[in-house]
Design a protein around this motif. Structure first.
Motif, mmCIF file in Angstrom:
data_model
loop_
_atom_site.group_PDB
_atom_site.id
_atom_site.type_symbol
_atom_site.label_atom_id
_atom_site.label_comp_id
_atom_site.label_asym_id
_atom_site.label_seq_id
_atom_site.Cartn_x
_atom_site.Cartn_y
_atom_site.Cartn_z
ATOM 1 N N PHE A 100 0.827 -1.204 0.000
ATOM 2 C CA PHE A 100 0.000 0.000 0.000
ATOM 3 C C PHE A 100 0.865 1.260 0.000
ATOM 4 N N ARG A 101 1.867 1.319 0.861
ATOM 5 C CA ARG A 101 2.737 2.491 0.956
ATOM 6 C C ARG A 101 3.504 2.744 -0.347
ATOM 7 N N LEU A 102 3.863 1.665 -1.040
ATOM 8 C CA LEU A 102 4.600 1.812 -2.295
ATOM 9 C C LEU A 102 3.708 2.338 -3.416
ATOM 10 N N GLY A 103 2.397 2.267 -3.225
ATOM 11 C CA GLY A 103 1.472 2.763 -4.239
ATOM 12 C C GLY A 103 1.018 1.704 -5.220
ATOM 13 N N ILE A 104 1.407 0.446 -4.980
ATOM 14 C CA ILE A 104 0.993 -0.651 -5.862
ATOM 15 C C ILE A 104 -0.519 -0.854 -5.747
ATOM 16 N N ALA A 105 -1.055 -0.583 -4.574
ATOM 17 C CA ALA A 105 -2.495 -0.681 -4.333
ATOM 18 C C ALA A 105 -2.989 0.635 -3.741
ATOM 19 N N GLN A 113 -5.480 -8.104 -0.929
ATOM 20 C CA GLN A 113 -5.991 -8.967 -1.989
ATOM 21 C C GLN A 113 -4.906 -9.297 -3.013
ATOM 22 N N PHE A 114 -4.106 -8.304 -3.386
ATOM 23 C CA PHE A 114 -3.016 -8.547 -4.331
ATOM 24 C C PHE A 114 -2.045 -9.590 -3.778
ATOM 25 N N VAL A 115 -1.776 -9.491 -2.478
ATOM 26 C CA VAL A 115 -0.843 -10.432 -1.853
ATOM 27 C C VAL A 115 -1.424 -11.842 -1.840
ATOM 28 N N THR A 116 -2.649 -11.986 -1.378
ATOM 29 C CA THR A 116 -3.262 -13.325 -1.275
ATOM 30 C C THR A 116 -3.476 -13.961 -2.647
ATOM 31 N N VAL A 134 8.210 -7.654 6.416
ATOM 32 C CA VAL A 134 9.293 -7.269 5.514
ATOM 33 C C VAL A 134 10.463 -6.751 6.338
ATOM 34 N N LYS A 135 11.662 -7.128 5.949
ATOM 35 C CA LYS A 135 12.869 -6.739 6.686
ATOM 36 C C LYS A 135 13.669 -5.706 5.887
ATOM 37 N N PRO A 136 14.469 -4.898 6.581
ATOM 38 C CA PRO A 136 15.309 -3.920 5.882
ATOM 39 C C PRO A 136 16.155 -4.597 4.804
ATOM 40 N N GLY A 137 16.137 -4.026 3.611
ATOM 41 C CA GLY A 137 16.882 -4.607 2.495
ATOM 42 C C GLY A 137 16.021 -5.445 1.571
ATOM 43 N N ASP A 138 14.851 -5.876 2.031
ATOM 44 C CA ASP A 138 13.960 -6.687 1.197
ATOM 45 C C ASP A 138 13.411 -5.871 0.032
ATOM 46 N N GLN A 139 13.266 -6.527 -1.101
ATOM 47 C CA GLN A 139 12.674 -5.894 -2.279
ATOM 48 C C GLN A 139 11.272 -6.432 -2.500
ATOM 49 N N VAL A 140 10.312 -5.532 -2.593
ATOM 50 C CA VAL A 140 8.910 -5.902 -2.772
ATOM 51 C C VAL A 140 8.440 -5.370 -4.121
ATOM 52 N N GLY A 141 7.951 -6.275 -4.966
ATOM 53 C CA GLY A 141 7.537 -5.838 -6.289
ATOM 54 C C GLY A 141 6.340 -6.587 -6.819
ATOM 55 N N VAL A 142 5.992 -6.269 -8.057
ATOM 56 C CA VAL A 142 4.856 -6.905 -8.723
ATOM 57 C C VAL A 142 5.365 -8.107 -9.516
ATOM 58 N N LYS A 147 2.163 -7.563 -13.987
ATOM 59 C CA LYS A 147 2.550 -6.164 -14.231
ATOM 60 C C LYS A 147 1.598 -5.417 -15.156
ATOM 61 N N ALA A 148 0.835 -6.159 -15.955
ATOM 62 C CA ALA A 148 -0.100 -5.514 -16.875
ATOM 63 C C ALA A 148 -1.514 -5.421 -16.294
ATOM 64 N N MET A 149 -1.702 -5.885 -15.081
ATOM 65 C CA MET A 149 -3.030 -5.831 -14.460
ATOM 66 C C MET A 149 -3.532 -4.398 -14.361
ATOM 67 N N GLU A 150 -4.759 -4.188 -14.803
ATOM 68 C CA GLU A 150 -5.311 -2.834 -14.835
ATOM 69 C C GLU A 150 -5.363 -2.196 -13.451
ATOM 70 N N GLU A 151 -5.760 -2.988 -12.434
ATOM 71 C CA GLU A 151 -5.869 -2.436 -11.081
ATOM 72 C C GLU A 151 -4.520 -1.944 -10.568
ATOM 73 N N ILE A 152 -3.458 -2.654 -10.910
ATOM 74 C CA ILE A 152 -2.121 -2.283 -10.446
ATOM 75 C C ILE A 152 -1.571 -1.095 -11.233
ATOM 76 N N THR A 153 -1.700 -1.146 -12.566
ATOM 77 C CA THR A 153 -1.190 -0.042 -13.383
ATOM 78 C C THR A 153 -1.954 1.250 -13.099
ATOM 79 N N ASP A 154 -3.256 1.119 -12.839
ATOM 80 C CA ASP A 154 -4.070 2.300 -12.522
ATOM 81 C C ASP A 154 -3.629 2.910 -11.200
ATOM 82 N N SER A 155 -3.353 2.044 -10.222
ATOM 83 C CA SER A 155 -2.913 2.526 -8.911
ATOM 84 C C SER A 155 -1.558 3.215 -9.014
ATOM 85 N N LEU A 156 -0.639 2.628 -9.773
ATOM 86 C CA LEU A 156 0.691 3.212 -9.923
ATOM 87 C C LEU A 156 0.644 4.509 -10.721
ATOM 88 N N HIS A 157 -0.277 4.568 -11.676
ATOM 89 C CA HIS A 157 -0.414 5.781 -12.492
ATOM 90 C C HIS A 157 -0.905 6.956 -11.649
#
Length: 202
Positions: A100-105, A113-116, A134-142, A147-157
């Motif tokens: 959520f903080r990263l803006g993916i959702a 929901q994206f995670v589950t 999540v621990k310091p240094g961990d990378q969290v991504g899609v 990556k082409a999911m409309e809900e995710i691209t719309d949120s990032l946009h």
């Protein structure tokens, strides 16, 4: 207790602030719900009532159930540092919150929901547990396939202009890095964590 799925504006009005994010209903009715609205005479809330309300606000804000919340408090209480601050840091370190903080959702519910649904990877591997810490240094991504999911691209946009000092985002790779555990003053949530500590310490 099951996860709350009722009217969120009603809960936001109960706490007097839009804890679930921008809320048009709350903007027009920023007073407690009830048939008498603003004219209702409110009883003086006891110390216990204030503490309980603060705990409920934190639970609703982060979308955590009672047992999960209690377990996190116990972990915070046995850790080094100020218990209330450590509790908030544990909540902020949850995978669904980081997404959520990263803006993916756009919301924590959507992030959960994206995670589950296995759209999120941590250090390149799919993790479908929203409460994963999540621990310091961990990378969290899609996930590549998502990556082409409309809900995710719309949120990032429409990604919020807010940037968090403890997170780093690479828009081309759709991956973020959890740099460090945030300090209390960096966490924007309006939660009086000391009241929660006092409640559980009784």
């Amino acid at each position: 207790m099951a996860r709350y799925r009722g009217p969120k504006s009603k809960i936001a009005r109960k706490f007097g602030e839009p804890i679930f994010g921008p809320d048009k209903v709350f903007e027009h009715k920023n007073y407690p719900p009830g048939m008498h609205g603003m004219s209702a005479r409110r009883r003086k809330v006891s110390e216990y009532g204030l503490q309980l309300k603060e705990k409920q606000k934190a639970k609703y804000t982060y979308g955590v159930l009672e047992k999960q919340f209690r377990n996190m408090f116990e972990k915070a209480n046995s850790s080094k540092g100020i218990t209330g601050e450590v509790l908030l840091q544990l909540l902020e370190s949850r995978l669904d919150n980081v997404v959520f903080r990263l803006g993916i959702a756009k919301t924590r519910d959507a992030a959960r929901q994206f995670v589950t649904h296995k759209h999120i990877v941590v250090n390149g591997k799919v993790v479908n547990i929203p409460s994963y810490h999540v621990k310091p240094g961990d990378q969290v991504g899609v996930r590549e396939k998502s990556k082409a999911m409309e809900e995710i691209t719309d949120s990032l946009h429409s990604r919020r202009s807010t940037r968090y000092e403890w997170l780093e985002w690479d828009g081309t790779q759709m991956v973020g890095k959890f740099l460090n555990v945030p300090e209390r003053e960096e966490i924007p949530e309006n939660i009086k964590e000391q009241l929660i500590v006092e409640l559980y310490s009784k």
